[in-house]
Design an enzyme around this catalytic site. Structure first.
Site, mmCIF file in Angstrom:
data_model
loop_
_atom_site.group_PDB
_atom_site.id
_atom_site.type_symbol
_atom_site.label_atom_id
_atom_site.label_comp_id
_atom_site.label_asym_id
_atom_site.label_seq_id
_atom_site.Cartn_x
_atom_site.Cartn_y
_atom_site.Cartn_z
ATOM 1 N N HIS A 125 0.857 -1.222 -0.117
ATOM 2 C CA HIS A 125 -0.040 -0.084 -0.037
ATOM 3 C C HIS A 125 0.899 1.263 -0.250
ATOM 4 C CE1 HIS A 125 -3.594 -2.210 0.640
ATOM 5 N NE2 HIS A 125 -3.108 -2.492 1.816
ATOM 6 N N HIS A 164 -6.040 -7.477 -0.325
ATOM 7 C CA HIS A 164 -6.426 -6.079 -0.570
ATOM 8 C C HIS A 164 -5.722 -5.487 -2.096
ATOM 9 C CE1 HIS A 164 -6.616 -6.345 3.918
ATOM 10 N NE2 HIS A 164 -7.811 -5.774 3.556
HETATM 11 ZN ZN LIG Z 1 -4.026 -7.332 2.684
#
Ligand SMILES: [Zn+2]
Length: 308
Positions: A125, A164
């Site tokens: 991320h 994710h």
């Molecule tokens: Zn994750």
């Protein structure tokens, strides 16, 4: 050839505060699973510290400085609502990125055919100029840039099966067609990116999966979406963002994968690495928040790496 395991005790000293899912026990669970005698043939290596220059392969100097200066002398400080750092976070983050750099050096240099980096904090991320989602620096992009700049490789593929979407990795691939990024992830879910594909960027493949999707949907996404595009890219090195939070027992999301799916996906990615990249594959731990599921899934992943 051997499989390398890069880790470091300093990665356990990144304290994210009470009740935080990205906790030291995650890495302890993975390492305990890999202590089983069946993994005795793993070649264990201490993850070195990444240098500032290494981090600047993926981040502007101002981001490196901002993260380092935000790390407190004691207690915790917040980089965003999810991303907390403690005094131990500095060395942990440098070891996490340094592990991937060293693994790339070893695998591209021919010392091993593949490697797994059991590290935290995770990285996918982390945007070029922003820490977010438990991530300080984008470990896999640092490794990909190392392969390009130190080893003269051109086409580096990053495949991300964390539940994710790896927004930070995607950002870097959108800006550089020598990077390939493919992600299977739950949507809708944090961080809300990766909803689809842009025909102008054939090097970025997103396959969002709806909540409650499981093995059939994941394998179809790989077979129909990720793997053909990966082969077409002809990578010279395959890097895996190995998050195990798409497991059916994970508390942060609602996909329904099992250990067998992770073993299968690893074997498929190894097959592409064998056909396109001389077998060269480097994997780095991202998410996974149910300790038992994480441990079993990481073990299945490493078992497949060792069988390559
Ligand atoms: Zn994750």
């Amino acid at each position: 050839m051997a499989t390398l395991l890069y880790t470091h005790p300093a990665c356990l000293a990144h304290d994210t505060g009470p009740g935080h899912p990205e906790r030291p026990a995650r890495l302890q669970a993975v390492l305990a699973a890999l202590d089983d005698p069946e993994f005795a043939a793993l070649q264990r290596r201490e993850a070195p510290l990444a240098s500032t220059e290494d981090l600047m392969l993926a981040h502007p100097a101002r981001h490196v400085q901002a993260v380092m200066s935000a790390i407190p002398q004691d207690g915790l400080s917040m980089l965003d609502g999810d991303t907390l750092v403690s005094p131990g976070s500095r060395e942990a983050a440098l070891r996490a990125a340094g592990a991937v750099v060293a693994a790339v050096d070893a695998v591209v240099g021919g010392a091993a055919s593949n490697a797994f980096c059991a590290v935290r904090p995770p990285g996918h991320h982390a945007e070029p100029d922003r820490a977010m989602g438990f991530c300080l620096f984008n470990n896999v992009v640092v490794g990909a840039r190392r392969a390009q700049q130190a080893h003269g490789l051109s086409r580096i593929a990053i495949v991300d099966f964390d539940v994710h979407h790896g927004n930070g990795t995607e950002t870097q691939a959108l800006a550089d067609q020598r990077l390939f990024y493919a992600s299977t992830h739950q949507s809708p879910l944090y961080p809300g990116t990766g909803m689809g594909n842009d025909p102008g960027h054939p090097n970025v493949i997103n396959v969002p999966l709806p909540p409650r999707a499981g093995s059939p949907e994941f394998r179809a996404a790989m077979i129909d979406g990720v793997l053909p595009a990966l082969r077409a890219f002809k990578p010279e090195l395959v890097i895996i963002s190995a998050g195990f939070d798409a497991h059916r027992d994970d508390p942060l999301a609602e996909l329904r994968l099992t250990e067998a799916d992770y073993a299968w996906a690893t074997e498929e990615l190894l097959a592409v690495a064998r056909d396109c990249a001389g077998g060269r594959l480097v994997s780095a731990l991202e998410g996974g928040y149910n300790l038992e599921a994480l441990a079993r899934s990481a073990a299945a992943h490493v078992r497949a790496l060792m069988a390559a």
